[in-house]
Design a protein around this motif. Sequence first.
Motif, PDB file in Angstrom:
ATOM      1  N   PRO A  64       0.824  -1.212   0.000  1.00  0.00           N
ATOM      2  CA  PRO A  64       0.000   0.000   0.000  1.00  0.00           C
ATOM      3  C   PRO A  64       0.855   1.257   0.000  1.00  0.00           C
ATOM      4  O   PRO A  64       1.990   1.243   0.494  1.00  0.00           O
ATOM      5  N   ALA A  65       0.321   2.335  -0.554  1.00  0.00           N
ATOM      6  CA  ALA A  65       1.047   3.594  -0.582  1.00  0.00           C
ATOM      7  C   ALA A  65       1.073   4.185   0.830  1.00  0.00           C
ATOM      8  O   ALA A  65       0.082   4.158   1.543  1.00  0.00           O
ATOM      9  N   ILE A  66       2.239   4.694   1.222  1.00  0.00           N
ATOM     10  CA  ILE A  66       2.404   5.315   2.540  1.00  0.00           C
ATOM     11  C   ILE A  66       2.638   6.811   2.328  1.00  0.00           C
ATOM     12  O   ILE A  66       3.584   7.204   1.640  1.00  0.00           O
ATOM     13  N   TYR A  67       1.757   7.614   2.918  1.00  0.00           N
ATOM     14  CA  TYR A  67       1.852   9.062   2.782  1.00  0.00           C
ATOM     15  C   TYR A  67       2.085   9.699   4.151  1.00  0.00           C
ATOM     16  O   TYR A  67       1.694   9.157   5.194  1.00  0.00           O
ATOM     17  N   ALA A  68       2.696  10.887   4.113  1.00  0.00           N
ATOM     18  CA  ALA A  68       2.893  11.688   5.313  1.00  0.00           C
ATOM     19  C   ALA A  68       2.485  13.126   4.992  1.00  0.00           C
ATOM     20  O   ALA A  68       2.512  13.540   3.820  1.00  0.00           O
ATOM     21  N   PRO A  69       2.122  13.902   6.011  1.00  0.00           N
ATOM     22  CA  PRO A  69       1.703  15.277   5.744  1.00  0.00           C
ATOM     23  C   PRO A  69       2.845  16.200   5.346  1.00  0.00           C
ATOM     24  O   PRO A  69       2.615  17.283   4.825  1.00  0.00           O
ATOM     25  N   SER A  70       4.091  15.770   5.599  1.00  0.00           N
ATOM     26  CA  SER A  70       5.264  16.579   5.235  1.00  0.00           C
ATOM     27  C   SER A  70       6.490  15.672   5.235  1.00  0.00           C
ATOM     28  O   SER A  70       6.389  14.456   5.463  1.00  0.00           O
ATOM     29  N   GLU A  71       7.660  16.265   5.003  1.00  0.00           N
ATOM     30  CA  GLU A  71       8.912  15.494   4.999  1.00  0.00           C
ATOM     31  C   GLU A  71       9.322  15.059   6.402  1.00  0.00           C
ATOM     32  O   GLU A  71      10.143  14.164   6.568  1.00  0.00           O
ATOM     33  N   GLU A  72       8.770  15.695   7.434  1.00  0.00           N
ATOM     34  CA  GLU A  72       9.150  15.363   8.796  1.00  0.00           C
ATOM     35  C   GLU A  72       8.652  13.978   9.194  1.00  0.00           C
ATOM     36  O   GLU A  72       7.607  13.523   8.743  1.00  0.00           O
ATOM     37  N   GLU A  73       9.414  13.307  10.070  1.00  0.00           N
ATOM     38  CA  GLU A  73       9.015  12.004  10.572  1.00  0.00           C
ATOM     39  C   GLU A  73       7.838  12.154  11.541  1.00  0.00           C
ATOM     40  O   GLU A  73       7.730  13.152  12.244  1.00  0.00           O
ATOM     41  N   GLY A  74       6.965  11.150  11.543  1.00  0.00           N
ATOM     42  CA  GLY A  74       5.852  11.181  12.483  1.00  0.00           C
ATOM     43  C   GLY A  74       4.604  10.557  11.898  1.00  0.00           C
ATOM     44  O   GLY A  74       4.562   9.345  11.644  1.00  0.00           O
ATOM     45  N   GLU A  75       3.629  11.370  11.659  1.00  0.00           N
ATOM     46  CA  GLU A  75       2.320  10.911  11.224  1.00  0.00           C
ATOM     47  C   GLU A  75       2.402  10.266   9.844  1.00  0.00           C
ATOM     48  O   GLU A  75       3.083  10.762   8.938  1.00  0.00           O
ATOM     49  N   GLU A  76       1.668   9.148   9.653  1.00  0.00           N
ATOM     50  CA  GLU A  76       1.635   8.449   8.373  1.00  0.00           C
ATOM     51  C   GLU A  76       0.254   7.831   8.158  1.00  0.00           C
ATOM     52  O   GLU A  76      -0.474   7.558   9.123  1.00  0.00           O
TER      53      GLU A  76
END
Length: 338
Positions: A64-76
């Motif tokens: 599955p595609a994994i997205y984040a709200p920004s380049e920073e580590e954390g929420e996915e």
Amino acid sequence: MTALPQYERLEAPAIWREGPLAQRREVIVVFGDATLMIADGRSARALTHWSLPAMVRRNPGKRPAIYAPSEEEGEEVEIDDPVMIGAIEKVHAVLEARRPHPGRLRGWLGGGAAAAALALAVFWLPGALIAQAARVAPEAKRVEIGQQVLGELTKLTGQPCASRAGTRALTALAERIAGPSAIAVLPEGLKGARLLPGKLVVIGRETVEGPDTPEVAAGEIIAASLGAAQEDPLLRLLRYEGARAAFWLLTTGDLPETALAGYGEEVLANPAPPPADEPLLAAFAAAGVSSTPYAFARDPSGESVLGLIEADPFKGQPAPRPVLEDAQWVALQGICSD
């Protein structure tokens, strides 16, 4: 930039993690106007909103595609739905096309961005997608979908009534009115008539058992068939099911396996509004059927259907030919009793 307010939104299941150490949870992601909303999978309560332009994909080309709200580590968030992934990737493709690219001709850049934006508008805006799917569906596919909707209806109403003589009478009625491709009588749960995709008409048992003449059943079928001019039954179905079903129909020629689950309840609970008197009277005249019996069946007092009574195209005179012969009408009235 992405979806427009007047269009329905794309939705898909996903797995969300608020932080690196947070527990994974099932959510619903909603593709909205410039944002991706993440909502609780059970309560549908919004948990967060991500900016579509700012989103980054952690694993390009993988599922599955994994997205984040920004380049920073954390929420996915993990998304496996191909329609939702495609929509997000299209937005990013448009944004990439609009960014300056040194060394390329300015005209080529402008043309590429316009083409990408046009592709997004045609293929990914849900309203346009739904309208296109309904517009290009061939008649054979409409008939097939109509039969599938009938199958959903029978889960609530029981199997269509059938008898040798009654079925022949239904065929004669369809030929006499020259509108529906076929007619089915449902034993319970339906009042009046409904038009399904493929010009398939379903009518309720009381529509054939209660009235003294077949003009009432004929009138219900004429009114339901006229509704197709106001709203295509397939378009209505796709608007109810959403953009994902339309996408599958366009790309595979079929609806998703579970797309019609529950649609039978929608058909039974929400009949199309009666057509206006003028086009309805014209349809009765073209079919050679008196409108008065149908009008009194709708309103025994006659008050709300006075126009259909006073302007009956065959008021005071017989129709060119009977809707059904007496023996055919008797057979049709008993189709659910045999």
